[in-house]
Design a protein around this motif. Structure first.
Motif, PDB file in Angstrom:
ATOM      1  N   THR A 104       0.784  -1.132  -0.012  1.00 34.04           N
ATOM      2  CA  THR A 104      -0.109   0.018   0.087  1.00 34.04           C
ATOM      3  C   THR A 104       0.856   1.225   0.154  1.00 34.04           C
ATOM      4  O   THR A 104       2.061   1.334   0.292  1.00 34.04           O
ATOM      5  CB  THR A 104      -0.893  -0.036   1.312  1.00 34.04           C
ATOM      6  N   TYR A 112      -2.506   2.571  -2.630  1.00 37.13           N
ATOM      7  CA  TYR A 112      -3.136   2.050  -3.879  1.00 37.13           C
ATOM      8  C   TYR A 112      -3.342   3.165  -4.768  1.00 37.13           C
ATOM      9  O   TYR A 112      -3.857   4.262  -4.609  1.00 37.13           O
ATOM     10  CB  TYR A 112      -4.600   1.264  -3.754  1.00 37.13           C
ATOM     11  N   LEU A 130      -6.350   3.319  -7.245  1.00 36.90           N
ATOM     12  CA  LEU A 130      -7.636   2.707  -7.502  1.00 36.90           C
ATOM     13  C   LEU A 130      -8.025   2.989  -8.982  1.00 36.90           C
ATOM     14  O   LEU A 130      -8.344   3.941  -9.460  1.00 36.90           O
ATOM     15  CB  LEU A 130      -8.757   3.001  -6.646  1.00 36.90           C
ATOM     16  N   ASN A 157      -5.069   4.189   2.432  1.00 30.76           N
ATOM     17  CA  ASN A 157      -4.662   3.225   1.491  1.00 30.76           C
ATOM     18  C   ASN A 157      -4.979   3.711  -0.061  1.00 30.76           C
ATOM     19  O   ASN A 157      -4.318   3.206  -1.023  1.00 30.76           O
ATOM     20  CB  ASN A 157      -5.252   1.878   1.305  1.00 30.76           C
ATOM     21  N   ALA A 158      -5.803   4.807  -0.294  1.00 28.85           N
ATOM     22  CA  ALA A 158      -6.265   5.333  -1.519  1.00 28.85           C
ATOM     23  C   ALA A 158      -5.554   6.545  -1.799  1.00 28.85           C
ATOM     24  O   ALA A 158      -6.350   7.482  -1.580  1.00 28.85           O
ATOM     25  CB  ALA A 158      -7.813   5.026  -1.672  1.00 28.85           C
ATOM     26  N   ALA A 178       1.896   5.903  -4.275  1.00 33.21           N
ATOM     27  CA  ALA A 178       1.256   4.724  -4.859  1.00 33.21           C
ATOM     28  C   ALA A 178       2.104   3.594  -5.309  1.00 33.21           C
ATOM     29  O   ALA A 178       3.087   3.713  -6.179  1.00 33.21           O
ATOM     30  CB  ALA A 178       0.161   5.065  -5.595  1.00 33.21           C
ATOM     31  N   THR A 207       0.699   0.408  -5.848  1.00 38.61           N
ATOM     32  CA  THR A 207       0.027  -0.850  -6.158  1.00 38.61           C
ATOM     33  C   THR A 207      -1.101  -0.312  -6.969  1.00 38.61           C
ATOM     34  O   THR A 207      -1.949   0.328  -6.369  1.00 38.61           O
ATOM     35  CB  THR A 207      -0.554  -2.126  -5.228  1.00 38.61           C
ATOM     36  N   VAL A 251      -4.771  -0.892  -8.006  1.00 35.68           N
ATOM     37  CA  VAL A 251      -5.787  -1.994  -7.813  1.00 35.68           C
ATOM     38  C   VAL A 251      -6.888  -1.916  -8.856  1.00 35.68           C
ATOM     39  O   VAL A 251      -7.591  -0.949  -9.117  1.00 35.68           O
ATOM     40  CB  VAL A 251      -6.417  -1.755  -6.371  1.00 35.68           C
ATOM     41  N   LEU A 281      -8.716  -7.007  -0.590  1.00 34.63           N
ATOM     42  CA  LEU A 281      -8.106  -5.884  -1.156  1.00 34.63           C
ATOM     43  C   LEU A 281      -8.446  -4.556  -0.509  1.00 34.63           C
ATOM     44  O   LEU A 281      -7.382  -3.699  -0.497  1.00 34.63           O
ATOM     45  CB  LEU A 281      -9.027  -5.666  -2.708  1.00 34.63           C
ATOM     46  N   GLY A 309      -5.198  -5.279   2.159  1.00 40.87           N
ATOM     47  CA  GLY A 309      -3.956  -5.806   1.586  1.00 40.87           C
ATOM     48  C   GLY A 309      -3.546  -7.088   2.192  1.00 40.87           C
ATOM     49  O   GLY A 309      -2.239  -7.701   1.832  1.00 40.87           O
TER      50      GLY A 309
END
Lengths: 333, 333
Positions: free
Chosen positions: B4, B6, B8, B32-33, B61, B63, B65, B181, B184
């Motif tokens: 993390t 992420y 999105l 996380n976003a 960021a 990853t 997702v 998700l 994580g």
């Protein structure tokens, strides 16, 4: 589907017990066993004709079944020469060992070159559906246990045998490795992915004649915390009409779980019925099977009399007495 | 473990509902976003900053997702260009779609060449043990439902949020794709092989501080014949101290099973307790969570008052009211 009949491979079995898969085939499906193959030093004997590969082929054998368990479930290098030769002679191979035939490069190469099949019965070969819960025609019976390894497979095989002996329509439905090797067919339920467990059992026990019984091999126990989910999938996928309670009266604790005592037969009856009724409102508990191998005759009879009196259900040890009274109970449903 | 935070990816989402995985991450783990990536024609909006790949990398960021579901769960060709570019920019990819990232040859090749990870959260990445049933330190809570999809995940996430807000020690333990998700990490229980289901839940909820609560995401229902085995594995692997009953009061039949009515809350309470006590004799049912999304405010309150009166348990809709009263019940244990 594994092609029958079999040549039963005992290899260099260190004792009789290590060949219990082969023994199961010989006891329950003698027509499937044309002979045994023993290597030098083999300490097991099924009292079948000893055959080499050519003799077994001549006698009609189509599959060589590894009917012996090594320490660790491995495929012994000492066996390899025979297994390779068997493929070259035209046999398929079947095994329930943890280590897979297909993962042995030499066996895989020869099987490919000769066009023969390697059946690892621990691995599902079918893309099972998700269970749809639809009621199916025909009758189904399932043994549910106070613990793992209390005689559920033996009970199912004895029931199937005794029903056939009376001319009743019956099919043993295997859900474990030994059962699959005995019958050549079935679902290796403990290796099925969670979402498809109940669907695999629906697939295994499809619509049938109204007077036909599927005798489904039980697994685990609703009260065994390691495997209880597998048992519940059998109850809901199998939608049994009849449940048989299976018990081993000398077990000090749940198998592999020293901190867990066994549930009472009453608890297994009540929880199983509550859950089974959701899939089949007419389900009934029809009897008790007791594995009394650890008791002498007098103690075994006393134990069963006590359970029969307490539970109000026909109670038998199918090994000592046959499953006749359980068949009576199924027929009376 | 997915790295993390992420970015999105909403792709060309046809509507807001199709991005509900991304919405779940945004609602429950806003830290996380860092932003959203929308393609031309995207009809979903999480009210996060729109970012391209370079902007998201600059914002930290790690990853990308896939937070959107296509019809059929496929990886749309229209997305591929972005996904490949993301790998080249240094992102890992994560997805809960049925079709796996790793099975797309172009993505697999670029991931290999760039050393990036492809996380398909439907596929177990761990060799889980067989459950050993040993009691673990710390407390555990599990929601059990009258049916699938009645709000068990939402209940668990709300409990975890409200416990943390009070300074209590709590961890949400994901057992499904969306939950994994969001956090994580977790166990994709419906994809675990039967024998290892309960062991996977033991692995997920290990020994912990005596005053720490694992809030375990529930799955299925003991009374849903397709998935009941998964639910029982959660009960026996999780050995919960506290159970919460989850219910959706307008459901006409079990999800996907038109012939099956819902069980009563009383039946779910009684069967769950009986089975759960075998793994943890001290387990208690502490409350009821009701998903009243289909009811207006007055009907929702009346429904919950009736259940609270009947069951004698604190009854809330965590979405309307928060999970505070359920936290009170856990603290009071």
């Amino acid at each position: 589907m594994i092609e029958t009949p079999y040549l039963l491979f005992l290899g260099d079995a260190p004792d009789q017990l290590s060949s219990k898969v082969a023994q199961g085939i010989r006891d329950w499906r003698p027509d499937n066993a044309v002979g045994q193959y023993r290597m030098e030093g083999c300490k097991a004997d099924l009292r079948l004709p000893d055959m080499d590969l050519a003799e077994a082929r001549a006698a009609g054998a189509k599959t060589l079944v590894v009917g012996v368990a090594n320490r660790g479930g491995v495929i012994s290098p000492a066996w390899k020469k025979v297994l390779v030769a068997a493929l070259e002679e035209g046999f398929d191979l079947a095994s329930g060992l943890h280590n897979l035939l297909r993962n042995e490069p030499d066996l895989a190469a020869v099987a490919k070159a000769t066009g023969r099949a390697l059946h690892d019965v621990r691995v599902p070969e079918v893309a099972y559906p998700i269970a749809n819960g639809k009621r199916r025609r025909g009758k189904r019976c399932l043994a549910v246990g106070t613990d793992c390894s209390v005689g559920k497979m033996y009970t199912a095989l004895a029931l199937d045998r005794d029903m056939k002996a009376r001319g009743l329509k019956s099919t043993f439905r295997a859900t474990g490795q030994t059962g699959i090797l005995i019958t050549g067919d079935g679902v290796p339920l403990d290796a099925v992915v969670a979402d498809f467990m109940a669907g695999a059992i629906e697939w295994l026990t499809p619509d049938n004649d109204p007077d036909h019984w599927d005798i489904i091999e039980g697994q685990g126990s609703l009260f065994h915390v390691s495997y209880s989910g597998v048992t519940l999938a059998l109850i809901h996928g199998g939608q049994p009409d009849a449940l048989i309670l299976s018990h081993e009266p000398t077990r000090p604790h749940m198998r592999g779980l020293p901190d867990y005592g066994l549930p009472s037969l009453e608890a297994v009856r009540d929880v199983s019925l509550t859950l089974a009724r959701f899939a089949n409102p007419d389900v009934q508990v029809v009897g008790v099977s007791v594995n009394t191998a650890a008791l002498d005759e007098a103690a075994a009879l006393a134990c069963m009399a006590e359970i029969e009196d307490r539970m109000g259900l026909p109670t038998v040890d199918p090994f000592r007495q046959g499953a006749g009274r359980l068949v009576d109970a199924l027929v009376a449903l």
